[in-house]
Each structure stands twice: as structure tokens, then as C-alpha cells.
Enzyme design. Sequence first.
Site, PDB file in Angstrom:
ATOM      1  N   GLU A  11     -23.956 -13.665  -7.790  1.00 16.59           N
ATOM      2  CA  GLU A  11     -25.128 -14.608  -7.601  1.00 16.59           C
ATOM      3  C   GLU A  11     -25.444 -14.824  -8.956  1.00 16.59           C
ATOM      4  O   GLU A  11     -25.811 -14.040  -9.857  1.00 16.59           O
ATOM      5  CB  GLU A  11     -26.294 -13.768  -6.748  1.00 16.59           C
ATOM      6  CG  GLU A  11     -25.947 -13.543  -5.267  1.00 16.59           C
ATOM      7  CD  GLU A  11     -27.077 -12.635  -4.744  1.00 16.59           C
ATOM      8  OE1 GLU A  11     -27.418 -13.101  -3.517  1.00 16.59           O
ATOM      9  OE2 GLU A  11     -27.213 -11.524  -5.212  1.00 16.59           O
TER      10      GLU A  11
ATOM     11  N   HIS B 218     -25.550 -11.556 -10.783  1.00 15.18           N
ATOM     12  CA  HIS B 218     -25.643 -10.454  -9.704  1.00 15.18           C
ATOM     13  C   HIS B 218     -24.037 -10.152  -9.353  1.00 15.18           C
ATOM     14  O   HIS B 218     -24.044 -10.898  -8.426  1.00 15.18           O
ATOM     15  CB  HIS B 218     -26.520 -10.496  -8.892  1.00 15.18           C
ATOM     16  CG  HIS B 218     -26.683  -9.274  -7.941  1.00 15.18           C
ATOM     17  ND1 HIS B 218     -26.945  -9.418  -6.685  1.00 15.18           N
ATOM     18  CD2 HIS B 218     -26.620  -7.890  -8.395  1.00 15.18           C
ATOM     19  CE1 HIS B 218     -27.064  -8.075  -6.146  1.00 15.18           C
ATOM     20  NE2 HIS B 218     -26.854  -7.190  -7.073  1.00 15.18           N
TER      21      HIS B 218
HETATM   22  N1  CAA Z   1      -8.431  -3.587  -9.112  1.00 17.45           N
HETATM   23  C1  CAA Z   1      -7.987  -4.738  -8.511  1.00 17.45           C
HETATM   24  N2  CAA Z   1      -7.857  -4.559  -7.353  1.00 17.45           N
HETATM   25  C2  CAA Z   1      -8.120  -3.535  -6.514  1.00 17.45           C
HETATM   26  C3  CAA Z   1      -8.719  -2.144  -7.098  1.00 17.45           C
HETATM   27  C4  CAA Z   1      -8.701  -2.569  -8.546  1.00 17.45           C
HETATM   28  N3  CAA Z   1      -9.310  -1.444  -9.346  1.00 17.45           N
HETATM   29  N4  CAA Z   1      -9.052  -1.375  -6.373  1.00 17.45           N
HETATM   30  C5  CAA Z   1      -8.432  -2.020  -5.233  1.00 17.45           C
HETATM   31  N5  CAA Z   1      -8.149  -3.364  -5.414  1.00 17.45           N
HETATM   32  C6  CAA Z   1      -7.605  -4.227  -4.270  1.00 17.45           C
HETATM   33  C7  CAA Z   1      -6.415  -3.620  -3.397  1.00 17.45           C
HETATM   34  O1  CAA Z   1      -5.140  -3.793  -3.917  1.00 17.45           O
HETATM   35  C8  CAA Z   1      -6.439  -4.443  -2.166  1.00 17.45           C
HETATM   36  O2  CAA Z   1      -6.120  -5.636  -2.297  1.00 17.45           O
HETATM   37  P1  CAA Z   1      -5.227  -6.237  -1.039  1.00 17.45           P
HETATM   38  O3  CAA Z   1      -6.422  -6.489   0.152  1.00 17.45           O
HETATM   39  O4  CAA Z   1      -4.856  -7.702  -1.547  1.00 17.45           O
HETATM   40  O5  CAA Z   1      -3.996  -5.289  -0.772  1.00 17.45           O
HETATM   41  C9  CAA Z   1      -7.913  -4.611  -1.889  1.00 17.45           C
HETATM   42  O6  CAA Z   1      -8.555  -4.534  -3.458  1.00 17.45           O
HETATM   43  C10 CAA Z   1      -8.737  -3.300  -1.216  1.00 17.45           C
HETATM   44  O7  CAA Z   1      -8.399  -2.132  -1.751  1.00 17.45           O
HETATM   45  P2  CAA Z   1      -8.303  -0.924  -1.012  1.00 17.45           P
HETATM   46  O8  CAA Z   1      -7.197  -0.916   0.029  1.00 17.45           O
HETATM   47  O9  CAA Z   1      -8.142   0.191  -1.802  1.00 17.45           O
HETATM   48  O10 CAA Z   1      -9.444  -0.577  -0.137  1.00 17.45           O
HETATM   49  P3  CAA Z   1     -10.171  -0.715   1.073  1.00 17.45           P
HETATM   50  O11 CAA Z   1      -9.549  -1.580   1.824  1.00 17.45           O
HETATM   51  O12 CAA Z   1     -10.371   0.662   1.405  1.00 17.45           O
HETATM   52  O13 CAA Z   1     -11.570  -1.542   0.780  1.00 17.45           O
HETATM   53  C11 CAA Z   1     -13.644  -1.713  -0.529  1.00 17.45           C
HETATM   54  C12 CAA Z   1     -12.190  -0.890  -0.116  1.00 17.45           C
HETATM   55  C13 CAA Z   1     -13.336  -3.035  -0.992  1.00 17.45           C
HETATM   56  C14 CAA Z   1     -14.719  -1.111  -1.221  1.00 17.45           C
HETATM   57  C15 CAA Z   1     -14.211  -1.823   0.924  1.00 17.45           C
HETATM   58  O14 CAA Z   1     -14.455  -0.835   1.618  1.00 17.45           O
HETATM   59  C16 CAA Z   1     -15.531  -2.690   1.148  1.00 17.45           C
HETATM   60  O15 CAA Z   1     -15.435  -3.788   1.085  1.00 17.45           O
HETATM   61  N6  CAA Z   1     -16.625  -1.935   1.209  1.00 17.45           N
HETATM   62  C17 CAA Z   1     -17.771  -2.602   1.274  1.00 17.45           C
HETATM   63  C18 CAA Z   1     -18.053  -2.945  -0.083  1.00 17.45           C
HETATM   64  C19 CAA Z   1     -19.751  -3.701  -0.210  1.00 17.45           C
HETATM   65  O16 CAA Z   1     -19.947  -4.188   0.949  1.00 17.45           O
HETATM   66  N7  CAA Z   1     -20.001  -3.876  -1.390  1.00 17.45           N
HETATM   67  C20 CAA Z   1     -21.399  -4.446  -1.708  1.00 17.45           C
HETATM   68  C21 CAA Z   1     -22.242  -3.541  -1.978  1.00 17.45           C
HETATM   69  S1  CAA Z   1     -23.985  -4.040  -2.297  1.00 17.45           S
HETATM   70  C22 CAA Z   1     -23.740  -4.566  -3.809  1.00 17.45           C
HETATM   71  O17 CAA Z   1     -22.942  -4.442  -4.533  1.00 17.45           O
HETATM   72  C23 CAA Z   1     -25.088  -5.327  -4.446  1.00 17.45           C
HETATM   73  C24 CAA Z   1     -26.299  -4.248  -4.643  1.00 17.45           C
HETATM   74  O18 CAA Z   1     -27.005  -4.854  -5.759  1.00 17.45           O
HETATM   75  C25 CAA Z   1     -26.700  -3.125  -4.386  1.00 17.45           C
HETATM   76  P1  NAD Z   2     -25.493   4.049 -12.263  1.00 14.11           P
HETATM   77  O1  NAD Z   2     -26.390   4.869 -12.471  1.00 14.11           O
HETATM   78  O2  NAD Z   2     -24.221   4.042 -11.944  1.00 14.11           O
HETATM   79  O3  NAD Z   2     -25.267   3.408 -14.098  1.00 14.11           O
HETATM   80  C1  NAD Z   2     -26.372   3.094 -15.088  1.00 14.11           C
HETATM   81  C2  NAD Z   2     -25.906   3.330 -16.334  1.00 14.11           C
HETATM   82  O4  NAD Z   2     -26.898   2.799 -17.224  1.00 14.11           O
HETATM   83  C3  NAD Z   2     -25.923   4.889 -16.725  1.00 14.11           C
HETATM   84  O5  NAD Z   2     -24.639   5.305 -16.891  1.00 14.11           O
HETATM   85  C4  NAD Z   2     -27.062   5.076 -17.784  1.00 14.11           C
HETATM   86  O6  NAD Z   2     -26.560   6.083 -18.518  1.00 14.11           O
HETATM   87  C5  NAD Z   2     -26.982   3.731 -18.500  1.00 14.11           C
HETATM   88  N1  NAD Z   2     -28.007   3.384 -19.224  1.00 14.11           N
HETATM   89  C6  NAD Z   2     -29.436   3.674 -19.142  1.00 14.11           C
HETATM   90  N2  NAD Z   2     -30.049   3.119 -20.068  1.00 14.11           N
HETATM   91  C7  NAD Z   2     -29.258   2.335 -20.986  1.00 14.11           C
HETATM   92  C8  NAD Z   2     -29.301   1.545 -22.000  1.00 14.11           C
HETATM   93  N3  NAD Z   2     -30.393   1.475 -22.666  1.00 14.11           N
HETATM   94  N4  NAD Z   2     -28.231   1.270 -22.799  1.00 14.11           N
HETATM   95  C9  NAD Z   2     -27.156   1.156 -21.987  1.00 14.11           C
HETATM   96  N5  NAD Z   2     -27.014   2.285 -21.212  1.00 14.11           N
HETATM   97  C10 NAD Z   2     -27.964   2.554 -20.434  1.00 14.11           C
HETATM   98  O7  NAD Z   2     -26.041   2.376 -12.043  1.00 14.11           O
HETATM   99  P2  NAD Z   2     -25.296   1.275 -11.334  1.00 14.11           P
HETATM  100  O8  NAD Z   2     -25.085   1.472  -9.972  1.00 14.11           O
HETATM  101  O9  NAD Z   2     -23.971   1.010 -12.419  1.00 14.11           O
HETATM  102  O10 NAD Z   2     -26.456   0.174 -11.518  1.00 14.11           O
HETATM  103  C11 NAD Z   2     -26.499  -0.457 -12.733  1.00 14.11           C
HETATM  104  C12 NAD Z   2     -27.263  -1.936 -12.513  1.00 14.11           C
HETATM  105  O11 NAD Z   2     -26.646  -2.730 -11.317  1.00 14.11           O
HETATM  106  C13 NAD Z   2     -28.944  -1.577 -11.669  1.00 14.11           C
HETATM  107  O12 NAD Z   2     -29.730  -2.651 -12.094  1.00 14.11           O
HETATM  108  C14 NAD Z   2     -28.395  -1.881 -10.312  1.00 14.11           C
HETATM  109  O13 NAD Z   2     -29.379  -2.228  -9.448  1.00 14.11           O
HETATM  110  C15 NAD Z   2     -27.322  -3.068 -10.089  1.00 14.11           C
HETATM  111  N6  NAD Z   2     -26.361  -3.000  -9.185  1.00 14.11           N
HETATM  112  C16 NAD Z   2     -25.869  -1.988  -8.783  1.00 14.11           C
HETATM  113  C17 NAD Z   2     -24.960  -1.867  -7.699  1.00 14.11           C
HETATM  114  C18 NAD Z   2     -24.523  -0.836  -7.049  1.00 14.11           C
HETATM  115  O14 NAD Z   2     -23.823  -1.038  -5.842  1.00 14.11           O
HETATM  116  N7  NAD Z   2     -24.460   0.318  -7.423  1.00 14.11           N
HETATM  117  C19 NAD Z   2     -24.336  -3.322  -7.015  1.00 14.11           C
HETATM  118  C20 NAD Z   2     -25.149  -4.547  -7.778  1.00 14.11           C
HETATM  119  C21 NAD Z   2     -25.869  -4.204  -8.999  1.00 14.11           C
END
Ligand code: CAA
Ligand code: NAD
Length: 290
Positions: A153, A141
Site C-alpha cells: 500500500e 506498507h
Molecule cells: N522467498 C521466495 N519465495 C518463497 C519464499 C521465500 N522465502 N517462501 C516461500 N516462497 C514461495 C514458495 O516457493 C511458493 O511459491 P509457488 O506457489 O510458486 O510454489 C509460495 O511462496 C508459497 O510458499 P509455501 O508453499 O512455503 O507456503 P504456503 O503455501 O504454506 O503459504 C503463506 C505460506 C504464503 C504464508 C500462506 O499461508 C499465506 O498466504 N498466509 C496468509 C498470509 C497473510 O494473510 N499475510 C498478511 C498478514 S497481515 C499484514 O501483513 C499486514 C499488517 O499490517 C499486519
Molecule cells: P517485530 O517485533 O518483529 O520487529 C520490530 C523490530 O524493530 C525489533 O527487532 C526491534 O528490535 C526493532 N527496533 C525497535 N526500535 C528500533 C530502532 N529505533 N531502530 C531499529 N530497530 C528498532 O515487528 P514487525 O512485525 O516486524 O513489525 C514492524 C512494523 O511493521 C510495525 O510497524 C508493524 O505494525 C508493521 N507491520 C507488521 C506486519 C506483521 O505482519 N507483523 C505486517 C505489516 C506491517
Amino acid sequence: MPDIRRVGVLGAGLMGSGIAEVCAKAGYEVVVREVDEKALAAGRRRIEQSLSKAIERGKLTASDGEAIRKRLRFSTSLEEFSSVGFVIEAIVENLEAKREVFKALDALCAPHAIFCSNTSSLTIAEMAAATARPDRFAGLHFFNPVPVMKLVEVVRAIGTSDETVARVTAFARSLGKEPIAARDNSGFVVNRLLVPFLLDAIRAYEQGVGSLEDVDTGMKLGCAHPMGPFELLDYVGLDTVYAIAEIMFTEYREARFAPPPLLKRMVVAGRYGRKSGRGFFEYDERGNRK
Ligand code: CAA
Ligand code: NAD
């Protein structure tokens, strides 16, 4: 030892494109699969933008960027996955869709290939059960944005072998990520804590606790969160958060995981957040807040 230099990434949405990028950056040959050319092109564009940003920021040289591009292949067919040693699935958060694609891959891939899901909340064992390789199946993850967030994870499901856990953990480290071990409980470690917080922010807003901006500013300046909860909800994708909440609520039957009514209404209205141009806030075509 089976060769895992070739990695297959399923899905090129927010997460799949980031996962493909970090795998190619770490030197793996990567094949990315999407459902159609439009989605494939969108994923490719996302990777291109991220690589350009990394080069602009001095995180990557132009020649390394070029080498990374050469290691990435894009396809709408599953056939190319027959030669990969490691699969990372990042398609929509839907159990049936994931089971279907893993079942097809199980028939196509070499027996030694390891399958991983990037699911946020689904049960890894339920996906593994669609294959004949539950011992070579784990959760991996990643966090959004994948090129920046250090954590992954590594999820051991009920049938995952010790060898698979060790290999998936080593693979995560080879990407430059910091792995933590998690059990196969819905939401693993981070979403188990993060998702109720995000859902509670929506409930607080529904109850008129404060404006979207004030709640976000409160958590950024009061608790040093990099993003406020509404900014983060839009960033993750409200369709994805809604799916996660439904799955976690079904698993735990606790009110804190239940999707608030406003979240459902926003999703049915197509307000998915940053990726659709509108969620709690509005965004231009480059994803910047208007
Ligand atoms: N490639 C490599 N490095 C990159 C990059 C890229 N495409 N884009 C940015 N960076 C680097 C930058 O150079 C910078 O590095 P330094 O600190 O060394 O200078 C750093 O990453 C931060 O970049 P930015 O200055 O552009 O961005 P920011 O400071 O505005 O931060 C962010 C952006 C990292 C998204 C920040 O806002 C953040 O941490 N947000 C919270 C994100 C979060 O909580 N994510 C988890 C979501 S939940 C999840 O993912 C799980 C799920 O299942 C849903
Ligand atoms: P998203 O909607 O941005 O992208 C999903 C993509 O999967 C779409 O582009 C869709 O066309 C494609 N797709 C659907 N069926 C498919 C198939 N059979 N083969 C290939 N591609 C297919 O979603 P996302 O945010 O990238 O999330 C993707 C997965 O990652 C989910 O399981 C989500 O829970 C997990 N995830 C999401 C986040 C987040 O912050 N968005 C963080 C961690 C994990």
C-alpha cells in the site's frame, strides 16, 4: 534525479528482514539497522533462512543468493543512513519510537532522501511532522511474509508531494510488488478490513463459538483462506496486533477495533505468537507448529 540505489531499512524483525531481502533482491544496496547485536543477528538469520528456502524452491539461483547477501550490510548505528536515498522504517508499532528515529534521521540524511514507514495503523502525517520533509514522506506498507506477498500500500499523507507518491510507487514496482494507493487513515485499506475480522475471531472464541482448530479449519476450508485467523494472528505477532487494535480503536472509537480482553492477557504473558514460541498455538525454534 536523486540516487536511490542505496536503501536504509530500520528494524530487522519479521517485516524489516523481509523488506531488506526484497530490496537487495531487486538490486539495491541495503543497510539494515537494529537496536543491538542480538536483534541484528536474529534479522540476519531470518534473511538467511528465507534466501535458503527460495534457493531450495528454485525461486533463486545460488549465485543470485550470493549477490544478494553481498548487497546487504548490517549495523547497530544510524550513521550509515547518511548516504541512503530511501528509508523504510519497520520498527515496533509505537508512535514515539518512530517519531524519535525519523527525527534523528532527518538531521542525518540528505535533503532529497525519501522517508517511508511500514506502519500498520499509525498516522503517517504524525511521523512526517517529526521531520522537516513532510513532502518527501509517505507510507509504504508491506505484507507478511514480504518475499511472498505481492501487495504494497502506498500511502499519501496530507503533506506528501505528487512527486514523492510517484517515486514511492515506482520504487514499489521496482521490487516486483503490486502497489495500491491508500489514504492516511488508520489501517489504510487492508488492515481496516482485516483487523476487525481477526479481533472478531478472538471474541468468537471467547464466547465459545468453536475451538481454535475448528475456527481455523472453518475459515480455511469454508472460505479458502490460506491461514485460519488464529494461525494468522500468531504469524503477524500478538504484540503487534494488540498495538494495532489500540491505535485503530483510538482513531475510530468503534467497538469492532477494540482489543478483546484475551488478546491483552496473552500479550502481557509474553505469548506473542510464532516469534516467541507460543501464542494461540505452540511453535518450535524454527517456527513450526508443535
Ligand atoms: N522467498 C521466495 N519465495 C518463497 C519464499 C521465500 N522465502 N517462501 C516461500 N516462497 C514461495 C514458495 O516457493 C511458493 O511459491 P509457488 O506457489 O510458486 O510454489 C509460495 O511462496 C508459497 O510458499 P509455501 O508453499 O512455503 O507456503 P504456503 O503455501 O504454506 O503459504 C503463506 C505460506 C504464503 C504464508 C500462506 O499461508 C499465506 O498466504 N498466509 C496468509 C498470509 C497473510 O494473510 N499475510 C498478511 C498478514 S497481515 C499484514 O501483513 C499486514 C499488517 O499490517 C499486519
Ligand atoms: P517485530 O517485533 O518483529 O520487529 C520490530 C523490530 O524493530 C525489533 O527487532 C526491534 O528490535 C526493532 N527496533 C525497535 N526500535 C528500533 C530502532 N529505533 N531502530 C531499529 N530497530 C528498532 O515487528 P514487525 O512485525 O516486524 O513489525 C514492524 C512494523 O511493521 C510495525 O510497524 C508493524 O505494525 C508493521 N507491520 C507488521 C506486519 C506483521 O505482519 N507483523 C505486517 C505489516 C506491517
